[in-house]
Design a protein around this motif. Sequence first.
Motif, short mmCIF file in Angstrom:
data_model
loop_
_atom_site.label_atom_id
_atom_site.label_comp_id
_atom_site.label_asym_id
_atom_site.label_seq_id
_atom_site.Cartn_x
_atom_site.Cartn_y
_atom_site.Cartn_z
N PHE A 140 1.08 -1.41 -0.30
CA PHE A 140 0.21 0.64 -0.05
C PHE A 140 0.73 1.12 -0.39
O PHE A 140 0.16 2.13 -0.78
N LEU C 95 -10.20 0.84 1.16
CA LEU C 95 -10.77 2.48 1.81
C LEU C 95 -10.31 2.42 3.68
O LEU C 95 -10.28 3.53 3.56
N ARG C 98 -6.92 3.25 4.05
CA ARG C 98 -6.86 4.85 3.63
C ARG C 98 -6.81 5.31 5.00
O ARG C 98 -6.49 6.08 5.43
N ILE C 99 -8.39 4.88 5.63
CA ILE C 99 -8.64 5.55 6.78
C ILE C 99 -7.34 5.51 7.71
O ILE C 99 -7.13 6.01 8.98
N ARG C 102 -4.75 7.47 8.10
CA ARG C 102 -4.82 9.45 8.48
C ARG C 102 -5.25 9.35 9.80
O ARG C 102 -4.19 10.13 10.18
N TYR C 103 -6.03 8.15 10.56
CA TYR C 103 -6.13 8.48 12.09
C TYR C 103 -5.72 7.62 12.23
O TYR C 103 -5.98 7.08 13.66
N MET C 111 -13.66 8.48 13.40
CA MET C 111 -13.71 9.54 12.03
C MET C 111 -14.24 10.57 12.17
O MET C 111 -15.53 10.25 13.27
N SER C 112 -13.43 11.76 11.97
CA SER C 112 -14.41 12.91 13.00
C SER C 112 -15.48 13.81 11.70
O SER C 112 -15.89 14.85 12.45
N GLU C 113 -14.43 13.46 10.80
CA GLU C 113 -14.68 14.76 9.86
C GLU C 113 -16.64 14.90 9.66
O GLU C 113 -16.82 16.36 8.86
N LEU C 114 -16.97 14.34 8.85
CA LEU C 114 -18.62 14.01 8.62
C LEU C 114 -19.79 13.32 9.63
O LEU C 114 -19.16 12.08 10.29
N LYS C 115 -19.95 14.77 9.97
CA LYS C 115 -21.37 14.03 11.46
C LYS C 115 -22.68 14.09 10.75
O LYS C 115 -23.11 14.73 9.96
N GLY C 116 -23.17 13.34 10.70
CA GLY C 116 -24.48 13.68 10.06
C GLY C 116 -24.98 12.96 9.17
O GLY C 116 -24.14 12.87 8.25
N VAL D 162 -12.72 9.90 1.13
CA VAL D 162 -12.77 8.35 1.76
C VAL D 162 -13.72 8.65 3.58
O VAL D 162 -14.71 7.00 3.16
N GLU D 163 -14.35 8.71 3.92
CA GLU D 163 -15.26 8.68 4.81
C GLU D 163 -16.05 8.87 4.08
O GLU D 163 -16.97 7.56 3.99
#
Lengths: 157, 162, 116, 516
Positions: A140, C95, C98-99, C102-103, C111-116, D162-163
């Motif tokens: 990766f 994916l 990737r996550i 990042r985290y 995972m914090s950037e998208l809520k709701g 990605v999320e």
Amino acid sequence: MSDSQGMSIVVRVVTRWLLGLILIFGLAVALYGHLTPGGGFAGGTIVACGFVLAILAFGGSRGPGAFFTRWASALDAIGALAFLALAILGFTAGAFLQQWAARGDAFTLGSAPSIVLLNLAILLKVGAGLFAGFSAIALFEQTADPDTADSEKGADA
Amino acid sequence: MSKILSAFVFCMLVWIAVTWAFDTTSLVLGAVLAGAIAFSLRNLELDEVPLLLMPQRLVWALAYIPVLLLYVIRANFDVAWRVLHPRLPIRPGIVRAKTTLKSPSARVLLANSITLTPGTLSVDVLDDVFYIHRIHVPEAAPEADMQRSMDTFEGFLRRIFE
Amino acid sequence: MTMYVLAAVLFGVGLYGLLVKRHLLKKVLGLLILEHAVNLFLVEVGYVDGGSPPIRLAGETAAAFAGGAVDPLPQALVLTSIVIGLGLAMLMVALSLRIYERYGSLDADRMSELKG
Amino acid sequence: MLQLIPLFVLIPLGAAFACLLVKRRVPAMAPMLSLVGVLALLALAVTGSVQGAAGASIAGGWSLESQGTTSFLPGIALVFDGLSAVFLLLVAVVSTAVLVFGFRYMETYEGRPLYYALLNLLIAGMNGAVLAGDLFNLYVFVEIASIASYALVAFGTGGREVEAAFKYLILGAVASASILLGIGLIYAATGLLNMADVGTAVAAGGIPETTLLAATALFLAGLGLKAAMMPFHAWLPDAHPSAPAPISAMLSGLLIKTLGIYALVRILYLVIGMDGALGGSLQTLLLVLGCLSMVGGVLLALGQTDLKRLLAYSSISQMGFVLVALGTNTWLGVAAAIFHAMNHALFKGALFLSAGSLERIAGTRDISKMGGIARIAPATTIGAVGASLSIAGVPPFNGFWSKLLILIALFTAGMHVVGAIAAATAVLTLVTFVKVQQRVLFGALPERLKGAHDVPASMSLPVIALAVLCLIGGLLWPLGLDDWVGGAASAVRTDGPTNEAPAEYRRMVHSEGRQP
């Protein structure tokens, strides 16, 4: 992973013994797909697993796995394009995907040459595609493209 | 060259066994594919395996099978006796043993033979040193004891591979 | 009847794993169970009691073959849907990687950037 | 022409793999290949629409006689009829605009050949879904398009993207599994997959009612998720804005229509039958879900400050219009629904593309931080204003006429409450977009943006072209209504002026299948 020397001598030697068997078995399954259980998809999966085994045993930088890692994506595309080309050749016989090559005796390899060729194209597509997916996930850090693992052509196996 | 040839013969045999078709198309195609595979695998590190080219090695290989089987059966009884014995006379442990075999194939087969024999299990192979797990490690000179049991196998394997 | 119940139960297990579990790899497993619940159902649809594999042998008449073989169509469908499921699973793992990159975690709650 | 039907799928599929093939050595060829492919598709779609030829192409050319049975149709049938023609043309037009827009827009992204490959795969999947003559191939093509879209949403590879893609993938996978299970149920009950045959069997009562009910529920849940109906909408406002702007236009403009609306129309009207046993409850369900999407979508859109997110919510709302129109179960309603779906593809495509341009110009998607862009970017402004007027339903743009037709269809069908809700939603949409235009395009130019420039012509022209098409559609729609959009509706409804019917679909598939 690609820098490692691979696994212990036992795994390497046994892989070396079995690799030929795996590859020829996969090819046989694909080429005889119109007569026996199997087909391009099953054969392609076997061949891809053979190469994955080679990568695991010998590491990513040597052996047939290394060669395949470099070319998997291109072979994948070639396989798919070959399938499309063969399918379009069917128009010469009247319809899309129609068998266009002359048929031989029943229950022999030559009984349906166009299906054999289609199976070969699928073998290339599935084998290379699966392997590309594997290497994209396993290696990766190096390859940072989200491989799509597009997966439709095995459908016709 | 002999490496490619033996790989080719092996692949061809597999092809025939899998397809079981003897028409010309199939045989020619099989030969082409087997040749291509044998050729493309030629550079994988491995010693020469002239197994199929020298009849006397083949005979030794065939002779090895009953010998190995004999050892396996004998060890089976040994393990069975230990398991069924009320006091459970086991003394598990890992012993180190050296092999005099040079060929990697021979070493791998040796390791596999040891693993196949009940009660012993090759844990790792580092160059010529084997690490073997035994169900019962004798108290006196454990390494020499192991070495002794390996000698029979080694004799055969040397004649097959070297 | 059994096959409907089996498919429904497996489907439910997969759905539970996919939607409720917070660990991304468990979600991937849930997806695989979900896919294979449907695949299993499709294969069972084509099953004929005591049927032979749908491969015609030399010397077999067409009628005998058609009478004794299981339905090959669902098998072809399942093969296709397995391929699709494989593509989905591969993409999902990619994916997840990737996550993770990042985290530093595969926990969906991080995972914090998208809520709701 | 009928012989060429497979090309609708083959060209983009071939282009996709050709892009992958050239990705390392000559990456600059990927956009050219895609352009050639899309233009060929456009030519094919226009030819098909002009000729108005309807028929089927059976892959493999197997004949029924050699199978010793006429009860089912072997082979993969691709069926080209009025409904398919409209959507094929739509896909070709919007794809062309999106592709041209993307040439410059995508320059900042890594791995562009992959983007082109995925875009082509998306087009192939959508074209295939629109042409598929049997349920399973519909599923396969829906999946091809979906997988490509998951990857495209994640294309930016940031955490947000990605999320969003992960969320989208999970819900999409559940949707696909439901659809496949529904297909399995239908196959278990009838042994048929061909949509025409299944439709006949259902109409003749060949499926037990519980099975049909379960299958319908699974289809509705699956396709509802793909179409982002209101209770199933959660993924859309994340996924659509996260993709690169051309892809957002593709997803919002085309994907939810071909995978959602088109498949719903085909399956509900042709397979399950809106006039059949389940028709009444399906109608109610569509109306309720439609109203929910309409009102919920527009109310959520009003509160957004992120431009692309606002557009995504407004897509949900517009899909609500289409759903209520489908819920009328009349020829006029279906025609209006198709007309509105078509218009929505044009103006929402233009809006998402112009949102991409505005993002480039202003460096932000936050509406409150933009303003007065009309002064520095006239070309972008023209396109954006045209599309906004259209979505807001201002005459003479096409959005006005399709909404009017939907209202007429609702009121003539006696659904006054739904009609009133739809009218109110239309007004709210107008309010939303007037607000956006005022904030973003007009008003005071912030100090920060004084030195900003308009985007290059290859980015503004596609938007303007789509806006012009909106205007043309608005001016010329009476000419095309009966033959074209109406023809599409006639493919599934019998009570229109021309009498093509579901039976016609079946006859078409089977007569083509008999040809050697």
